[in-house]
Design an enzyme around this catalytic site. Structure first.
Site, PDB file in Angstrom:
ATOM      1  N   THR A 123      -7.686   2.456 -20.125  1.00 28.91           N
ATOM      2  CA  THR A 123      -7.641   1.788 -19.285  1.00 28.91           C
ATOM      3  C   THR A 123      -8.597   1.780 -18.386  1.00 28.91           C
ATOM      4  OG1 THR A 123      -5.955   3.179 -17.536  1.00 28.91           O
ATOM      5  CG2 THR A 123      -5.296   2.411 -19.896  1.00 28.91           C
ATOM      6  N   TYR A 175      -6.190  16.821  -9.557  1.00 30.30           N
ATOM      7  CA  TYR A 175      -5.740  15.556 -10.089  1.00 30.30           C
ATOM      8  C   TYR A 175      -4.527  16.471 -10.551  1.00 30.30           C
ATOM      9  CZ  TYR A 175      -4.180  11.837 -13.407  1.00 30.30           C
ATOM     10  OH  TYR A 175      -3.062  11.467 -14.139  1.00 30.30           O
ATOM     11  N   ASP A 202       0.769  -1.069  -0.008  1.00 34.93           N
ATOM     12  CA  ASP A 202      -0.578  -0.230  -0.043  1.00 34.93           C
ATOM     13  C   ASP A 202       1.007   1.193  -0.628  1.00 34.93           C
ATOM     14  OD1 ASP A 202      -1.866   2.222   0.005  1.00 34.93           O
ATOM     15  OD2 ASP A 202      -2.661   1.341   2.458  1.00 34.93           O
ATOM     16  N   LYS A 244      -0.253  16.297 -10.850  1.00 38.93           N
ATOM     17  CA  LYS A 244       0.805  15.670 -11.936  1.00 38.93           C
ATOM     18  C   LYS A 244       1.533  16.729 -12.640  1.00 38.93           C
ATOM     19  CE  LYS A 244      -0.366  12.069 -12.583  1.00 38.93           C
ATOM     20  NZ  LYS A 244       0.190  10.351 -12.659  1.00 38.93           N
TER      21      LYS A 244
END
Length: 255
Positions: A198, A161, A65, A165
């Site tokens: 994906t 998000y 994890d 990045k």
């Protein structure tokens, strides 16, 4: 890829999508690959598939994890005990949660930071230390980033998000600079794909699978194998060549 045969690679987020494609490619090229994820069932199946295919490398599943630092440290210790250490690190694990800046949950923001930024940084530090203590001066650290680390799209669901990045973009360049300061020849590369077909969108829009399907149905997307090919390209470049960032999009992708 000849010089990487028999060397050890660690790939995070190896159970599905880009991670699984990278693992398969590296095993096919003869590397010993430690593939980690929170659940290793799919990695174990992939290891069996690689063995049946007669690939010259091996895949070692490892349950970890990445949001728990102790588990990361224990993983590197286990790799050291069994395989001496890490020569190549592929920081692939990452996640996006639909939490806008104006209404998002703090807990979800923290989860994205913990996995996308902190875990990546811990793995990078530990991989470098593994290389340094064994005098490995030709190692390679590759961060699987995103086009979201280079531009902000008009979608509130991915704004936070995107900030994680952008952090990966900065961390990769900062790593390159620090490695140069130490006179190391270890290389740092960032691979930034656009829309890749994906499970990513299905996890992002887990409560709206129709929206996820529409995300991938609008254009001919990149495939996980395309990103894996970019990883092999970076690893295959001559040791004196520093590939900083590979940005890749589907031809039909607008931004």
């Amino acid at each position: 890829m000849e010089r990487w045969k028999g060397r050890v690679a660690l790939v995070s987020g190896a159970s599905v999508g880009i991670g699984a494609a990278v693992v398969k490619e590296l095993v096919q090229h003869g590397m010993k690959v430690v593939g980690c994820a929170r659940s290793v069932d799919k990695i174990e199946k992939l290891a069996a598939e690689c063995a049946r295919s007669g690939f010259s490398g091996t895949l070692i599943p490892y349950k970890c994890d990445l949001s728990v630092e102790e588990e990361i440290i224990n993983m590197f210790s286990a790799i050291k005990s069994s395989h001496q250490g890490v020569d190549v690190l592929i920081n692939n694990a990452g996640l996006a949660l639909p939490e806008p800046l104006l209404t998002g949950r703090t807990s979800s923001w923290r989860t994205m930071i913990d996995v996308n930024v902190i875990a990546l940084s811990i793995c990078t530090r530990e991989a470098y230390q593994s290389m340094k203590e064994r005098n490995v001066d030709d190692g390679h650290i590759i961060n699987i980033n995103s086009m979201s680390g280079h531009r902000v799209v008009q979608s509130a669901d991915v704004h936070f998000y995107s900030s994680t990045k952008y952090a990966v973009t900065a961390l990769t360049e900062g790593l390159r600079q620090e490695l140069r300061d130490t006179k190391s020849h270890i290389r740092a590369t960032c691979i930034s794909p656009g829309l890749v077909e994906t499970e990513f969108a299905y996890r992002l829009y887990s409560e709206n699978p129709e929206k996820a399907a529409a995300t991938y149905g609008s254009i001919k997307c990149l495939q996980a194998g395309d990103v894996a090919s970019a990883v092999v390209y970076a690893l295959s470049s001559p040791p004196h060549v520093q590939i900083g960032d590979i940005q890749m999009r589907a031809v039909e992708q607008v931004s």
